[in-house]
Design an enzyme around this catalytic site. Structure first.
Site: not given
Length: 322
Positions: A116, A119, A164, A194, A279
């Site tokens: 994912h 910006v 990284h 959770h 949307r």
């Protein structure tokens, strides 16, 4: 990390941000198509009654990517909903606009991680005029946000280090303290409270960022956006042809459930998009095409699946490792 007003920073240039984001979407889509080899993005242009619109691109059933979405949006409004101004009362009653590119990639092979990135830029009252918003308030409120994170199913330490280290290099020109700060923020943000577990191995995350002034904050955001393909494509290239079977596929679909839970329960971008009348199809393009939930499933100790939890879903300074 940010401030609600940037009195010392240069005036925001929404036109330049828009041009960069449209070009970034083009470049990322071209890179993903080249890596996939057979899949192609289809484009969906849309408008929003309240103002603005976007350009959503979706690849489905590609050779490598089961589903990939890369969306550009530029939306505007006269006022934000109360839920969006509750923690920022200075935004109440101001016309606003928000621009961004957001993408989520769900590969078919469980050895290739989901990824994912986004910006984005937000400005309330006092932009360069692209939206023709008028306000008696002279000082604009603006900030950048973004980052990228990686969600492996079967982890490879070489991939985690590369991811990284590329992230660290992208933000290094903007200060030595920035990478550890943005990494920590990413680890904290992409955490399923959770479940008591992280979504993946993190990367970079920042929001409300204006502390470098407009030009340098924009430069940071461009550096992060430009680093996504160099961070992700080498990992895809190394893993896309590895063999897998039904066991690996079932575990991938199970872990995708965590991805869905985070995006629907915790993700601020999803909440803002839905609350501001965005949307729905474009907002929820991040969801995978197939997913499963198994009641109270536990990985067998010592298994490859357990290794994800024991080695990769733990805090670790991957960029510092040789």
């Amino acid at each position: 990390m940010g401030r609600e007003n940037s009195l010392v920073s240069s005036a925001p240039n929404v036109t330049a941000v828009r041009a960069y984001l449209l070009d970034l979407q083009d470049r990322i889509c071209a890179g993903l198509e080249a890596e996939d080899g057979s899949g192609k993005f289809r484009e969906d242009n849309w408008t929003r009654a309240e103002g603005g619109g976007g350009r959503t691109r979706i690849m489905a059933e590609g050779g490598v990517f089961e589903k990939a979405g890369v969306a550009f949006s530029h939306v505007r409004g006269l006022t934000l909903p109360p839920s969006a101004t509750a923690h920022r009362p200075a935004l109440a009653g101001r016309p606003w606009e928000a621009l961004g590119v957001s993408l989520v990639i769900h590969p078919r092979n469980p050895c290739v991680p989901t990824s994912h990135a986004n910006v984005r830029f937000f400005c309330a009252a006092g932009s360069d005029g692209i939206s023709n918003l008028k306000s008696a308030i002279s000082d604009p409120i603006w900030w950048f946000g973004g980052g990228f994170d990686l969600t492996p199913y079967y982890g490879f330490e070489e991939d985690a280090r590369h991811w990284h280290q590329t992230a660290r290099a992208a933000v290094a020109p903007f200060g030595p303290d920035l990478y550890p700060t943005l990494k920590r923020t990413c680890d904290e943000y992409f955490f399923l409270k959770h479940r008591g577990e992280p979504r993946g191995i993190g990367g970079l995350f920042y929001d409300d960022f204006d502390r470098l002034g407009f030009e340098q904050s924009f430069a940071l955001t461009r550096s992060v956006g430009d680093a996504f393909l160099p961070a992700y494509r080498p990992i895809v290239a190394r893993r896309k042809a590895l063999p897998y079977g039904e066991r690996e596929r079932k575990f991938q679909l199970y872990r995708r459930g965590r991805y869905v839970e985070f995006n629907l329960v915790w993700d601020r971008g999803t909440h803002f998009g839905l609350q501001s009348g965005g949307r729905t199809e474009s907002i929820l393009m991040s969801l995978p095409p197939l997913v499963r939930w198994d009641y109270d499933w536990k990985a067998e100790p010592g298994s490859p699946e357990a290794r994800l939890y024991d080695v990769f879903l733990k805090p670790r300074d991957w960029a510092a490792e040789p």
